[in-house]
Every structure is written in C-alpha cells, then in structure tokens.
Motif scaffolding. Structure first.
Motif, PDB file in Angstrom:
ATOM      1  N   PRO A   1       0.861  -1.273  -0.020  1.00  0.00           N
ATOM      2  CA  PRO A   1       0.098   0.006  -0.089  1.00  0.00           C
ATOM      3  C   PRO A   1       0.932   1.229  -0.365  1.00  0.00           C
ATOM      4  O   PRO A   1       0.372   2.168  -0.328  1.00  0.00           O
ATOM      5  N   VAL A   2       2.023   1.158   0.644  1.00  0.00           N
ATOM      6  CA  VAL A   2       2.966   2.331   0.316  1.00  0.00           C
ATOM      7  C   VAL A   2       3.875   2.340  -0.707  1.00  0.00           C
ATOM      8  O   VAL A   2       4.426   1.472  -0.900  1.00  0.00           O
ATOM      9  N   LEU A   3       3.690   3.263  -1.713  1.00  0.00           N
ATOM     10  CA  LEU A   3       4.574   3.276  -2.995  1.00  0.00           C
ATOM     11  C   LEU A   3       5.842   3.873  -2.514  1.00  0.00           C
ATOM     12  O   LEU A   3       6.990   3.152  -3.231  1.00  0.00           O
ATOM     13  N   TRP A   4       6.377   4.725  -1.918  1.00  0.00           N
ATOM     14  CA  TRP A   4       7.438   5.462  -1.426  1.00  0.00           C
ATOM     15  C   TRP A   4       7.480   6.240  -0.133  1.00  0.00           C
ATOM     16  O   TRP A   4       6.238   6.895   0.021  1.00  0.00           O
TER      17      TRP A   4
ATOM     18  N   PRO B   1      13.337   0.048  -0.363  1.00  0.00           N
ATOM     19  CA  PRO B   1      13.535  -0.830  -1.610  1.00  0.00           C
ATOM     20  C   PRO B   1      13.726  -0.244  -2.700  1.00  0.00           C
ATOM     21  O   PRO B   1      13.156   1.106  -2.880  1.00  0.00           O
ATOM     22  N   HIS B   2      14.391  -0.551  -3.680  1.00  0.00           N
ATOM     23  CA  HIS B   2      14.549  -0.251  -5.119  1.00  0.00           C
ATOM     24  C   HIS B   2      13.184   0.081  -6.081  1.00  0.00           C
ATOM     25  O   HIS B   2      12.969   1.247  -6.524  1.00  0.00           O
ATOM     26  N   TYR B   3      12.163  -0.875  -5.729  1.00  0.00           N
ATOM     27  CA  TYR B   3      10.858  -0.427  -6.199  1.00  0.00           C
ATOM     28  C   TYR B   3      10.477   0.750  -5.750  1.00  0.00           C
ATOM     29  O   TYR B   3       9.427   1.487  -6.522  1.00  0.00           O
ATOM     30  N   ALA B   4      10.594   1.131  -4.452  1.00  0.00           N
ATOM     31  CA  ALA B   4      10.050   2.227  -3.896  1.00  0.00           C
ATOM     32  C   ALA B   4      10.768   3.580  -4.458  1.00  0.00           C
ATOM     33  O   ALA B   4      10.323   4.581  -4.855  1.00  0.00           O
ATOM     34  N   TRP B   5      12.011   3.559  -4.619  1.00  0.00           N
ATOM     35  CA  TRP B   5      12.726   4.613  -5.363  1.00  0.00           C
ATOM     36  C   TRP B   5      12.173   4.764  -6.925  1.00  0.00           C
ATOM     37  O   TRP B   5      12.029   6.060  -7.323  1.00  0.00           O
ATOM     38  N   MET B   6      12.013   3.647  -7.403  1.00  0.00           N
ATOM     39  CA  MET B   6      11.276   3.803  -8.915  1.00  0.00           C
ATOM     40  C   MET B   6      10.183   4.458  -8.844  1.00  0.00           C
ATOM     41  O   MET B   6       9.823   5.301  -9.895  1.00  0.00           O
ATOM     42  N   GLN B   7       9.241   4.078  -7.933  1.00  0.00           N
ATOM     43  CA  GLN B   7       7.989   4.764  -8.148  1.00  0.00           C
ATOM     44  C   GLN B   7       8.140   6.315  -7.608  1.00  0.00           C
ATOM     45  O   GLN B   7       7.362   7.308  -8.434  1.00  0.00           O
ATOM     46  N   ALA B   8       9.213   6.717  -6.831  1.00  0.00           N
ATOM     47  CA  ALA B   8       9.390   8.149  -6.440  1.00  0.00           C
ATOM     48  C   ALA B   8       9.884   8.843  -7.809  1.00  0.00           C
ATOM     49  O   ALA B   8       9.287  10.032  -8.076  1.00  0.00           O
ATOM     50  N   LEU B   9      10.884   7.924  -8.312  1.00  0.00           N
ATOM     51  CA  LEU B   9      11.330   8.395  -9.898  1.00  0.00           C
ATOM     52  C   LEU B   9      10.382   9.059 -10.762  1.00  0.00           C
ATOM     53  O   LEU B   9      10.232   9.883 -11.113  1.00  0.00           O
TER      54      LEU B   9
END
Length: 477
Positions: free
Chosen positions: A34-37, A55-63
């Motif tokens: 439920p938390v994107l970043w 996690p890297h997937y959270a950084w990708m969502q932030a980017l």
C-alpha cells in the motif's frame, strides 16, 4: 543514529484474508504494497544529514511520480547499484528525458553506470555509453565539436565522463578506460564559443584515475601521451587560472603511481620525466603565467609521488624561502599564497605519511638541515601565517622539547632508550589495569513488572514487585 518505526494504517480488501494478503506481498511487493514510496522531511524543516534507505521499487515509484526535483534526485541516488532490468530502464528514461532538470539527469547517468543485471555486469554502463555516443559522437567514434550553448548538454558531457570513471569490475573498467581515452583523444573545441577548460580537466583526472585502477602498461602509456599533448597546448594557450595545467600535473602523478604498481623499480626513467615536469610547473617555467592553482596542484602531486624523500622537502622549503632558481617574478600575494600552500603540504605529509615522519625524526644531516630551516622560518619570517604553520610542523614532529634531529649521536641513543622504556612502562601499566578489571562488559538494565502486579509498588505488602533484568553484552578485549 535514530531508528524510527512509522506505522502504516491501510485497509485490507474485505475479500482477502491476512495470510492471502501477506502471500501476495511476498510474491509481488510492487503491486501489493500500500506504500509506494517514503520521503523524510520533504519541506526541509530539519537541519540534518540523513542516510535513508528503502527498496529499489519504492525509489523507482518516486522517480516516476514525484514532481519535486529533490525527490527525483534522491530517487536516482537510491537506485545506484540496482540489479534489475526494470530499474535500468527507468534510469535510462530519466537520462533521455530532456524536460527534466539537468542535475536529475546527470545523477541518473551516474547511477545507471553502476547498475547491472545478473547475466550482464555492464548493462547499465552500455546504456550510458550508447546515449553519449548518440548525442555527442559520430558513428565513426570521433567526438563532435563541443557546443556548450545549452547548459544541459555541457553538464551532461562533464558528468557522464565522471560517472563512467566511477564504475567497478574488471570488464566494466576496461570498457570505461577505452571510452575515456577515445573522448580525451578526439575532443574538439575549435568551433565552440565557450571554453572547455573544466571539461578537459575532468577528462584528464578521470582518465588518469581509471589508468591507476586498470594497471595496464599500454593504457598508462597512451594516457601519458595525451597528457603531454594537453600540456603542450596549455603552454601555447594558457587556460583560465591554470585549470588544465593543474589537472594534467595531478594526472601525471597518478600515472607515475600506476607505473610504480606495475613494476618493481617503478620505471625510473618514466618517473624522472614526470618529476622534472612537475618541478618546471612549480617553479613557473612551464607556463607563460605562473598560475597559483596549477603550481599548488603540482606541489601536492610531487609530495605524493616522492613520499618520504627529504630532497623533495628541501626543495619545497627553498620555495618557501624564495630561493627557487629560474622562478619567474610573481606578485607578492601569489608568492605568499604559494609559500603557505607549500608549508600546508609539508604538514599534511607529516600527518598522513609515516615515512616522512620517520625521516624527519631520524638523527641524520638531512633531517637536521630541514629542522634548522623550519626553525628559521618560524622565528624570522615576516609573514605570521608562515611562522604559525612552521611552528605547527615542529610541534607535531618533535613536541615541545629539543628536536631529535639536532641531538648528538650519543644524546639521540640515550633519548631513544628513555622513550622506549617509558613506552614499555606504559604498556605494562595498561596491561595490569586490564587484568584487574573486567574488560568490555556493558550492562543494560530494564525494569519489568511481574505478571499480575497492580497498585502500589511496596513489595512488603505483596501488591507489586519490581525486578531488574540485566542484558550483558561482552565485547572482545
């Protein structure tokens, strides 16, 4: 270091059990979390220096979804050393997006150069080189003429070169070394209305650093020839503030260190050529204008290259005394700055290099001469800053007593025995204290109430008792 646990209040679907939701999260954390970043202090209300990881997937969502420039930059930093295709593609899209702020794109290039996949350790580096070749090079591999009219292109060129120089791994470093040498060889600024001094300085520094890591004779020789070419150009057309000259001399010192690693004798002729070049720059002979930054950089490179040599220290002290033969006249401010820089380099060498300290504390004629000249500067120099720096050097080396270098041989042996006996007594005392006391035991007390205890804490009434438990952590002595 503070560890914060931030609770996440989210509602689970009514049709899913807790076990099913946990299973889906483990299988696909990107789709089910439920938390994107997360961002800490996005409004910069705290004065802090923070290392934040997610996690890297959270950084990708932030980017992809963050609209703030700082958030995008932090996301690119977080994706450094990522190891999946999806993250590499996200960084590639960021690098190619001309609408983004150039600092975000340059950070994406640096992160992409260090990214990889399991089957290909150079996947991210190849993406960066492909972008650079498509944007700034012809199909033949030669560089296009520099055009710094767009500030974005200028910083992309500089920072991609710096990012490529930061790769690790044997295969990646070999590819990066060939790329940097080709850029250094074919860079053309003839049709550009802006100077390329900083770009050339970055190329020289990065290429020499890569040669130091690669440890290849062929690469070192090729880089050496390119640096000599840029030195010749800088003598004919001096760059602003000697930027290129200073970078070239530092690069020469890097190459000499690389040669020393490659052969037992350090290739004496090669090293002597570099030392002669550095001395010419320091004395102001190698350039039409004796730039302070270039001479300071050459001075630092020479001190690093000739570590532990009292002959180099004498030369530096002669520079402080103003006795360098062949020096061109300089204005008093520049001369004073260079003298202070020379003493700072001597102090830095004494603090960081054990060979220099041992050589200056030995009872030899060379060490005695250096000590006397330093004492003369501390007592007779008209510049109070020179007197202070020389006093700091003498205090660091010899304390507040008589310098060891000035003692007679008999006094030197007697002093050495006295110091050795004092050290032995100190070690015995510390060893005795260690044996008498427990070593490295840290006790962490915490209070706990017994189960069922309520009301008053008076143990005599049986209402509640408080017991203290101790957690003992033993460290190695």
């Amino acid at each position: 270091m503070h560890v914060l646990e931030l609770p996440c209040h989210s509602r689970r679907s009514k049709h899913k059990s807790a076990a099913q939701a946990e299973k889906e999260f483990k299988e696909d954390p990107l789709g089910s979390c439920p938390v994107l970043w997360v961002r800490i202090d996005p409004d910069f209300e705290w004065a802090k220096s923070m290392d934040f990881r997610q996690p890297h997937y959270a950084w990708m969502q932030a980017l992809k979804m963050e609209r703030d420039v700082v958030g995008q930059y932090e996301a690119c930093q977080g994706l450094t050393n990522s190891a999946e295709d999806i993250f590499i593609n996200a960084l590639t899209d960021t690098l190619s997006n001309g609408k983004l702020y150039y600092r975000v794109r340059t950070m994406a290039a640096a992160a992409l150069a260090t990214s990889y996949v399991e089957d290909d350790q150079t996947a991210g580096l190849n993406k960066v080189l492909s972008f650079f070749r498509k944007r700034f090079m012809y199909e033949s591999g030669a560089m296009k003429q520099n055009n710094f009219a767009q500030i974005t292109d200028y910083f992309l060129q500089r920072d991609i070169v710096a990012g490529v120089a930061g790769v690790t791994g044997k295969e990646a470093m070999e590819i990066a070394g060939e790329f940097l040498l080709s850029v250094l060889n074919s860079s053309d600024n003839a049709g550009n209305v802006y100077d390329d001094d900083y770009f050339v300085a970055d190329m020289l520094t990065c290429t020499a650093r890569m040669c130091l890591l690669l440890e290849s004779n062929d690469t070192v020789d090729r880089c050496y020839q390119e640096i000599l070419r840029y030195l010749a150009v800088s003598e004919l057309v001096p760059a602003q503030n000697g930027i290129v000259l200073g970078a070239a001399t530092n690069a020469l010192a890097e190459l000499a260190v690389a040669k020393r690693k490659l052969s037992a004798d350090g290739n004496a002729s090669f090293r002597n050529e570099i030392v002669d070049t550095l001395l010419e720059v320091i004395s102001g002979v190698a350039s039409n204008t004796p730039f302070y930054e270039a001479r300071k950089g050459s001075l630092r490179a020479l001190m690093r290259l000739e570590s532990g040599s009292l002959g180099v220290l004498k030369m530096v002290l002669s520079l402080v005394d103003g006795l360098v033969e062949g020096s061109k006249p300089t204005n008093p401010a520049s001369s004073s700055r260079l003298r202070r820089a020379a003493l700072r380099e001597i102090l830095r060498a004494c603090q960081n290099d054990a060979q220099v300290r041992l050589a200056l504390r030995a009872n030899t004629k060379a060490a005695a001469e250096v000590c006397r000249r330093m004492m003369k500067i501390s007592a007779l120099s008209r510049d109070p800053r020179l007197r202070r720096l020389s006093s700091l050097i003498l205090t660091f080396l010899y304390g507040r007593g008589v310098p060891l270098a000035l003692l007679s041989p008999a006094e030197y042996i007697q002093e050495r025995e006295r110091v050795r006996a004092g050290v032995e007594r100190k070690v015995e005392h510390q060893l005795g204290e260690t044996l008498r006391k427990p070593v490295g035991v840290a006790i962490d007390f915490k209070e706990e109430l017994e189960d069922g205890a309520e009301g008053d804490s008076d143990s005599s009434q049986g209402q509640a008792t408080v017991k203290k438990t101790a957690k003992v952590v033993c460290r190695k002595p």
